[in-house]
Design an enzyme around this catalytic site. Structure first.
Site: not given
Ligand SMILES: NC(=O)c1ccc[n+]([C@@H]2O[C@H](COP(=O)([O-])OP(=O)(O)OC[C@H]3O[C@@H](n4cnc5c(N)ncnc54)[C@H](O)[C@@H]3O)[C@@H](O)[C@H]2O)c1
Ligand SMILES: O=P(O)(O)OC[C@H](O)CO
Length: 333
Positions: A12, A191, A248
């Site tokens: 993200w 969610k 989701t």
């Molecule tokens: N992926 C999606 O579609 C999406 C969409 C909306 C919101 N989110 C939210 O965004 C946030 C991040 O999710 P993501 O999808 O990018 O996760 P991800 O697993 O794809 O990436 C996580 C990132 O954090 C880093 N990381 C892991 N442990 C760490 C630590 N201890 N210190 C510093 N960095 C660390 C990893 O190296 C990586 O770069 C979450 O809260 C998730 O709910 C994700």
């Molecule tokens: O892949 P999830 O379940 O962390 O969902 C991603 C986003 O939060 C969707 O909006």
């Protein structure tokens, strides 16, 4: 030109950095590993999290948090929720004094039951007016493919929300403003718990009626908690509530949904964790959401059931029978 620092180079963080660059911002991503920084700066790709996606020229990366933070109008935080406090404690002294901190995270802190914006205010010692939240139905892979999506940017200061809206508005990414930070954050965090429940139902082979019932009753318990915490009920009918639940709970791209499906098919928690390569926030946040519900005296039977299945080893079939045999109630109570 608007400058943005994005702390966290997972799926993200990287996809949202693309949105900001496409909207005309200059973006610096902070990543932990030099190899990933090199792949982004020279190969224009993040092979670990968004393989095959070409990053726009406006996105650069660094392992140096001070370099990422320099001159940032917006400081975007997108690491796993349970790691935010420790990370931000290191970054906070490096941030410009007027930067707006933006949470993309959808979790609640274990132990304190604090929302991410509360952790940010506490650790960075900034007022609520300098903290914003971006949430909504935003599966990273779809956004990175520049498929159309809407989102919510929330801040108690509407002007700040409008500035952030302008900074991330592109032809394919349409952010709406909101001042209900509590509701927007709860929508995003709960969610994930409901998506685990829907995934478990899918894995058990249950039908669409069961899944629709979980989504709807999940939204009912999210709204109950939100109202007890001072949120606006309308928020839960919007992008941060129903919108994100629908995306989701219906998408195989969701890590939470997939995690639940694996559990519902009979995998153990350890096996499911082993095959999950990315962050499924609901796995930890189901416990902190339940903690929050108990602190506010709110009944959240689905969240409680997810905690029992995920952390207490209750077989999904037993949990299903218990849920279905709860006493009959009016739809609104
Ligand atoms: N992926 C999606 O579609 C999406 C969409 C909306 C919101 N989110 C939210 O965004 C946030 C991040 O999710 P993501 O999808 O990018 O996760 P991800 O697993 O794809 O990436 C996580 C990132 O954090 C880093 N990381 C892991 N442990 C760490 C630590 N201890 N210190 C510093 N960095 C660390 C990893 O190296 C990586 O770069 C979450 O809260 C998730 O709910 C994700
Ligand atoms: O892949 P999830 O379940 O962390 O969902 C991603 C986003 O939060 C969707 O909006």
């Amino acid at each position: 030109m608007t400058r943005c620092a994005v702390f966290g180079t997972g799926s993200w963080g990287t996809a949202f950095a693309m949105v900001l660059a496409d909207a005309g911002c200059e973006v610096t991503l902070w990543a932990r590993r030099a190899a990933l920084v090199d792949a982004i700066n020279t190969g224009r790709t993040n092979p670990d999290y968004l393989p095959g996606v070409e990053l726009p020229e406006g996105v650069r990366a660094t392992t140096d948090p001070a370099e990422a933070a320099r001159g940032a109008d917006f400081t975007v935080l997108t690491v796993p929720s349970q790691t935010l406090r420790a990370n931000l404690a290191e970054w906070a002294p490096l941030l410009p004094s007027d930067t707006v901190l933006v949470s993309l995270m959808k979790g609640v802190e274990l132990g304190t039951a604090k929302r991410m914006s509360e952790v940010i205010e506490e650790v960075a010692k900034v007022p609520a007016e300098r903290v914003a939240v971006l949430t909504g139905p935003n599966l990273a892979k779809e956004v990175a493919a520049r498929q159309p999506a809407a989102a919510v940017v929330a801040c108690v200061d509407e002007d700040v929300a409008r500035r952030l809206q302008a900074a991330c508005h592109t032809p394919y990414f349409r952010p709406y403003t909101n001042t209900d930070v509590v509701g927007c954050e709860l929508g995003g965090a709960v969610k994930n718990v409901i998506a685990l429940a829907v995934g478990i139902a899918t894995g058990m082979g249950l039908g669409d009626n069961a899944k629709a019932s979980l989504i709807t009753r999940g939204l009912a318990e999210t709204t109950r908690l939100g109202l007890a915490m001072g949120a606006d009920a309308h928020t839960f009918a919007g992008l941060a509530g129903m919108g994100d639940l629908v995306a989701t709970c219906s998408s195989p791209l969701s890590r939470n949904n997939t995690f639940g499906t694996n559990l519902g098919r009979g995998m153990s928690l350890a096996e499911t964790i082993a095959v999950t390569k990315q962050t499924a926030e609901g796995v930890k946040s189901c416990e902190s959401v339940l903690d929050l519900a108990r602190r506010h005296g709110v009944d959240m039977p689905l969240t409680e059931t997810v905690v029992e299945i995920v952390h207490e080893g209750k077989p999904p079939l037993v949990a299903l029978k218990q849920l279905m045999s709860r006493s009959a109630k009016p739809e609104r109570h």
